[in-house]
Design an enzyme around this catalytic site. Structure first.
Site, PDB file in Angstrom:
ATOM      1  N   VAL A 124      -1.164   3.781  -8.174  1.00 54.76           N
ATOM      2  CA  VAL A 124      -2.439   4.144  -7.555  1.00 54.76           C
ATOM      3  C   VAL A 124      -2.308   5.198  -6.454  1.00 54.76           C
ATOM      4  O   VAL A 124      -3.311   5.708  -5.957  1.00 54.76           O
ATOM      5  CB  VAL A 124      -3.208   2.907  -7.010  1.00 54.76           C
ATOM      6  CG1 VAL A 124      -3.593   1.967  -8.134  1.00 54.76           C
ATOM      7  CG2 VAL A 124      -2.418   2.193  -5.921  1.00 54.76           C
ATOM      8  N   TYR A 135      -0.264  -2.886   7.656  1.00 50.88           N
ATOM      9  CA  TYR A 135      -0.890  -3.620   6.544  1.00 50.88           C
ATOM     10  C   TYR A 135      -2.275  -4.133   6.953  1.00 50.88           C
ATOM     11  O   TYR A 135      -3.267  -3.937   6.237  1.00 50.88           O
ATOM     12  CB  TYR A 135       0.032  -4.774   6.143  1.00 50.88           C
ATOM     13  CG  TYR A 135      -0.541  -5.714   5.126  1.00 50.88           C
ATOM     14  CD1 TYR A 135      -0.538  -5.388   3.767  1.00 50.88           C
ATOM     15  CD2 TYR A 135      -1.079  -6.947   5.503  1.00 50.88           C
ATOM     16  CE1 TYR A 135      -1.059  -6.261   2.821  1.00 50.88           C
ATOM     17  CE2 TYR A 135      -1.600  -7.826   4.563  1.00 50.88           C
ATOM     18  CZ  TYR A 135      -1.583  -7.483   3.229  1.00 50.88           C
ATOM     19  OH  TYR A 135      -2.105  -8.340   2.295  1.00 50.88           O
TER      20      TYR A 135
HETATM   21  P1  NDP Z   1       2.482  -8.900  -5.365  1.00 48.57           P
HETATM   22  O1  NDP Z   1       3.499  -8.214  -4.540  1.00 48.57           O
HETATM   23  O2  NDP Z   1       2.876 -10.049  -6.237  1.00 48.57           O
HETATM   24  O3  NDP Z   1       1.719  -7.866  -6.293  1.00 48.57           O
HETATM   25  C1  NDP Z   1       1.344  -6.626  -5.827  1.00 48.57           C
HETATM   26  C2  NDP Z   1       0.739  -5.897  -6.986  1.00 48.57           C
HETATM   27  O4  NDP Z   1       0.337  -4.601  -6.532  1.00 48.57           O
HETATM   28  C3  NDP Z   1       1.740  -5.704  -8.118  1.00 48.57           C
HETATM   29  O5  NDP Z   1       1.100  -5.895  -9.342  1.00 48.57           O
HETATM   30  C4  NDP Z   1       2.158  -4.254  -7.944  1.00 48.57           C
HETATM   31  O6  NDP Z   1       2.447  -3.595  -9.140  1.00 48.57           O
HETATM   32  C5  NDP Z   1       0.883  -3.642  -7.398  1.00 48.57           C
HETATM   33  N1  NDP Z   1       1.165  -2.385  -6.717  1.00 48.57           N
HETATM   34  C6  NDP Z   1       1.835  -2.190  -5.561  1.00 48.57           C
HETATM   35  N2  NDP Z   1       1.908  -0.875  -5.279  1.00 48.57           N
HETATM   36  C7  NDP Z   1       1.272  -0.231  -6.290  1.00 48.57           C
HETATM   37  C8  NDP Z   1       1.018   1.131  -6.590  1.00 48.57           C
HETATM   38  N3  NDP Z   1       1.415   2.126  -5.794  1.00 48.57           N
HETATM   39  N4  NDP Z   1       0.340   1.419  -7.716  1.00 48.57           N
HETATM   40  C9  NDP Z   1      -0.070   0.438  -8.544  1.00 48.57           C
HETATM   41  N5  NDP Z   1       0.145  -0.875  -8.329  1.00 48.57           N
HETATM   42  C10 NDP Z   1       0.813  -1.199  -7.210  1.00 48.57           C
HETATM   43  O7  NDP Z   1       1.379  -9.280  -4.329  1.00 48.57           O
HETATM   44  P2  NDP Z   1       0.198 -10.362  -4.313  1.00 48.57           P
HETATM   45  O8  NDP Z   1      -0.178 -10.787  -5.675  1.00 48.57           O
HETATM   46  O9  NDP Z   1       0.576 -11.343  -3.309  1.00 48.57           O
HETATM   47  O10 NDP Z   1      -0.952  -9.447  -3.682  1.00 48.57           O
HETATM   48  C11 NDP Z   1      -2.003  -8.891  -4.440  1.00 48.57           C
HETATM   49  C12 NDP Z   1      -3.055  -8.393  -3.461  1.00 48.57           C
HETATM   50  O11 NDP Z   1      -3.527  -9.488  -2.683  1.00 48.57           O
HETATM   51  C13 NDP Z   1      -2.524  -7.346  -2.490  1.00 48.57           C
HETATM   52  O12 NDP Z   1      -3.499  -6.356  -2.267  1.00 48.57           O
HETATM   53  C14 NDP Z   1      -2.291  -8.158  -1.221  1.00 48.57           C
HETATM   54  O13 NDP Z   1      -2.385  -7.354  -0.070  1.00 48.57           O
HETATM   55  C15 NDP Z   1      -3.405  -9.177  -1.314  1.00 48.57           C
HETATM   56  N6  NDP Z   1      -3.144 -10.386  -0.543  1.00 48.57           N
HETATM   57  C16 NDP Z   1      -2.126 -11.249  -0.885  1.00 48.57           C
HETATM   58  C17 NDP Z   1      -1.924 -12.389  -0.156  1.00 48.57           C
HETATM   59  C18 NDP Z   1      -0.866 -13.404  -0.484  1.00 48.57           C
HETATM   60  O14 NDP Z   1      -0.737 -14.374   0.257  1.00 48.57           O
HETATM   61  N7  NDP Z   1      -0.116 -13.278  -1.555  1.00 48.57           N
HETATM   62  C19 NDP Z   1      -2.742 -12.694   1.025  1.00 48.57           C
HETATM   63  C20 NDP Z   1      -3.771 -11.728   1.291  1.00 48.57           C
HETATM   64  C21 NDP Z   1      -3.952 -10.616   0.536  1.00 48.57           C
HETATM   65  P3  NDP Z   1       3.900  -3.637  -9.812  1.00 48.57           P
HETATM   66  O15 NDP Z   1       3.938  -4.927 -10.560  1.00 48.57           O
HETATM   67  O16 NDP Z   1       3.908  -2.431 -10.667  1.00 48.57           O
HETATM   68  O17 NDP Z   1       4.892  -3.578  -8.673  1.00 48.57           O
END
Ligand code: NDP
Length: 234
Positions: A49, A140
């Site tokens: 992205v 963040y």
């Molecule tokens: P993960 O680290 O498991 O997943 C992150 C996801 O974002 C992955 O699918 C990753 O893709 C994708 N991603 C990261 N950078 C890019 C990029 N440059 N382009 C495309 N895709 C990208 O995190 P979570 O599931 O925990 O988090 C998901 C969302 O929820 C995030 O926005 C996070 O900030 C938010 N969140 C999470 C919390 C938690 O407790 N887990 C709490 C609050 C918010 P790839 O698989 O290709 O690396």
């Protein structure tokens, strides 16, 4: 076929649970991924992205295979743990360009199609860190707070066209970022959650499904916490 849905970062973590929840509800769901093995039960398109070309190509592929995006879940995000004083511009830049820049990029493509269709649902993945604040997560948290201003402004722009924009703010969810936290920080986090446990990705996914669905037809610009009471509604 159901609605055309795109979930960024939907190949794992919270995004994967959201994608599966919407697919189970009958939608045609595509997730973005950046290599590795995307889940076999969902359609996946490669997309970073932070790259405009990737985003454009992903929207084209989705439009060709399942129709223009009617539901966008802008979930992709990254973090870098550590005090600001010890961090450099590089890591701040990656976090900002993914969490804020990436969401702006995908939302721009999504609303163009939705404006033509005169309908659509956009859900942005923020975080309780946006207003609670979290040591070691300053950049963040800033990006996640930025999503609220962005989402609410966009909500006003596109409301006359029948498009809604809402924001989900998870607290500590037992996958991905929370699972990767240092144990001491995880224990401290849990002590601040009134419900006394981490949330599950499925609990976030059900809220996203509601916001993306017909039952949320009169809701826009809202921030919905899914955090076990960590932020007490904020
Ligand atoms: P993960 O680290 O498991 O997943 C992150 C996801 O974002 C992955 O699918 C990753 O893709 C994708 N991603 C990261 N950078 C890019 C990029 N440059 N382009 C495309 N895709 C990208 O995190 P979570 O599931 O925990 O988090 C998901 C969302 O929820 C995030 O926005 C996070 O900030 C938010 N969140 C999470 C919390 C938690 O407790 N887990 C709490 C609050 C918010 P790839 O698989 O290709 O690396």
């Amino acid at each position: 076929m159901g609605r055309s849905v795109l979930v960024t970062g939907g190949a794992r973590g919270i995004g994967l649970a959201v994608a599966r929840e919407l697919a189970a509800a009958g939608d045609a769901v595509t997730v973005t991924h950046r290599g590795g093995d995307p889940p076999g039960d969902l359609t996946a398109v490669p997309c970073d992205v932070t790259r405009e070309d990737d985003v454009r190509a992903a929207f084209l592929r989705v439009a060709r295979s399942q129709g223009p995006v009617e539901v966008l879940v802008a979930n992709a995000g990254v973090t870098r743990h550590g005090p600001l004083a010890l961090s450099g511009d590089d890591s701040a830049g990656v976090v900002a360009d993914t969490n804020l820049g990436g969401v702006i990029r995908v939302a721009r493509y999504a609303v163009r199609g939705m404006m033509r269709m005169r309908r659509g649902r956009i859900v942005l993945m923020s975080s309780a860190a946006a207003w609670r604040g979290m040591a070691g997560q300053a950049v963040y948290a800033a990006t996640k707070a930025g999503l609220v201003g962005f989402g609410r402004s966009l909500a006003r722009e596109v409301a006359p066209l029948g498009v809604t924009v809402n924001i989900v703010a998870p607290g500590f969810i037992d996958v991905g970022m929370t699972a990767a936290m240092p144990p001491a920080q995880r224990d401290e986090a849990l002590a601040a959650v009134p419900l006394g446990r981490y949330g599950t990705a499925e609990e976030v996914a059900k809220v996203v499904r509601f916001l993306a669905g017909e039952d949320a037809s009169y809701l826009t610009g809202a921030v919905i916490p899914v955090d076990g009471g960590f932020g007490m509604g904020h």
